[in-house]
Design a protein around this motif. Structure first.
Motif, PDB file in Angstrom:
ATOM      1  N   VAL A  93      37.130  44.678  36.359  1.00 17.43           N
ATOM      2  CA  VAL A  93      38.256  43.759  36.586  1.00 17.43           C
ATOM      3  C   VAL A  93      38.585  43.022  35.289  1.00 17.43           C
ATOM      4  CG1 VAL A  93      38.999  41.681  37.830  1.00 17.43           C
ATOM      5  CG2 VAL A  93      37.881  43.552  39.069  1.00 17.43           C
ATOM      6  N   ALA A  94      37.559  42.635  34.536  1.00 19.55           N
ATOM      7  CA  ALA A  94      37.773  41.961  33.254  1.00 19.55           C
ATOM      8  C   ALA A  94      38.495  42.876  32.264  1.00 19.55           C
ATOM      9  CB  ALA A  94      36.437  41.509  32.664  1.00 19.55           C
ATOM     10  N   ASN A  95      38.341  44.181  32.433  1.00 20.51           N
ATOM     11  CA  ASN A  95      39.026  45.146  31.565  1.00 20.51           C
ATOM     12  C   ASN A  95      40.424  45.488  32.078  1.00 20.51           C
ATOM     13  OD1 ASN A  95      36.878  45.322  29.780  1.00 20.51           O
ATOM     14  ND2 ASN A  95      35.954  47.051  30.842  1.00 20.51           N
ATOM     15  N   GLY A  96      40.867  44.794  33.142  1.00 21.92           N
ATOM     16  CA  GLY A  96      42.233  44.978  33.604  1.00 21.92           C
ATOM     17  C   GLY A  96      42.406  45.777  34.877  1.00 21.92           C
ATOM     18  N   ASP A  97      41.327  46.298  35.448  1.00 21.75           N
ATOM     19  CA  ASP A  97      41.435  47.068  36.695  1.00 21.75           C
ATOM     20  C   ASP A  97      41.493  46.127  37.887  1.00 21.75           C
ATOM     21  OD1 ASP A  97      41.215  49.488  35.316  1.00 21.75           O
ATOM     22  OD2 ASP A  97      39.033  49.529  35.504  1.00 21.75           O
ATOM     23  N   SER A  98      42.203  46.521  38.910  1.00 21.69           N
ATOM     24  CA  SER A  98      42.189  45.800  40.174  1.00 21.69           C
ATOM     25  C   SER A  98      40.976  46.280  40.963  1.00 21.69           C
ATOM     26  CB  SER A  98      43.469  46.102  40.951  1.00 21.69           C
ATOM     27  OG  SER A  98      43.332  45.689  42.281  1.00 21.69           O
ATOM     28  N   ARG A  99      40.255  45.383  41.603  1.00 18.15           N
ATOM     29  CA  ARG A  99      39.052  45.760  42.356  1.00 18.15           C
ATOM     30  C   ARG A  99      39.358  46.858  43.365  1.00 18.15           C
ATOM     31  NH1 ARG A  99      33.863  43.689  43.687  1.00 18.15           N
ATOM     32  NH2 ARG A  99      33.258  44.254  45.805  1.00 18.15           N
ATOM     33  N   ASN A 100      40.527  46.798  43.995  1.00 18.04           N
ATOM     34  CA  ASN A 100      40.883  47.787  45.012  1.00 18.04           C
ATOM     35  C   ASN A 100      41.267  49.139  44.426  1.00 18.04           C
ATOM     36  OD1 ASN A 100      40.401  46.114  47.191  1.00 18.04           O
ATOM     37  ND2 ASN A 100      42.450  45.242  47.109  1.00 18.04           N
TER      38      ASN A 100
END
Length: 186
Positions: A93-100
């Motif tokens: 998530v910190a790298n820009g991905d959405s958890r879902n």
């Protein structure tokens, strides 16, 4: 024809798990450890499954390891419960991905990084040999490949060995310079 009788399942009857039966010793044949896919189908997960869903499935199924497969059920990698940690999700998530949107393939150990034992060698070895190989290579689990027929025959897990032998196995990866560098840069 022989007559078979049906009996009631009594309260004192309990479910047996492989770890409940301490039938193995260090000098027992290594094949006794093998979860042979010819006899027991592997626990697989589709590559396009969301990682959060896999985490939930593993908790529900009481499993810690699944094989990640493509649409033809060819092995792509392995996912261990440890790879689905909160820290792994937070880092993505910190790298820009959405958890879902994080898929199991984003967190798994890919096929080209997996290690395997040879089925024919395993037939000749003892459990102590397997433990030594796992500890020497810092592997908590490994595949077993029949190199003659090019089949992935099964999986051996240090956790299963420890349960079956009633002992504790400490398997640690020896850090390489690359591992240290990667951990410092993230």
């Amino acid at each position: 024809m022989k007559t078979l009788h049906l009996y009631a399942v009594e309260h004192r009857d309990h479910l047996v798990q492989p770890g409940d039966i301490p039938d193995l010793e260090l000098n027992s044949p290594a094949l006794g450890l093998l979860n042979d896919f010819k006899q027991n189908p592997p626990t697989m997960i589709d590559a396009d499954t969301r990682a959060a869903d896999v985490l939930e499935m593993m908790h529900h199924d009481h499993t810690k390891l699944k094989l990640v497969v493509d649409s033809r059920e060819e092995l792509l990698g392995l996912i261990h419960l440890d790879q689905l940690s909160d820290q792994a999700f937070v880092q993505r998530v910190a790298n820009g991905d959405s958890r879902n949107e994080i898929l199991v393939t984003d967190l798994m150990c890919p096929r080209d990084k997996l290690r395997a034992l040879d089925y024919q060698q395993l037939q000749q070895g003892a459990i102590a040999d397997v433990i030594h190989a796992l500890q020497s290579n810092g592997e908590r689990h490994c595949l077993v490949i029949d190199r003659e027929s090019h089949q992935i025959r099964g999986l051996i897990s240090a956790r299963d060995i420890a349960q079956r032998l009633g002992m504790r196995l400490d398997i640690r990866k020896t850090p390489t310079f690359l591992n240290i560098f990667d951990s410092l840069s993230s």
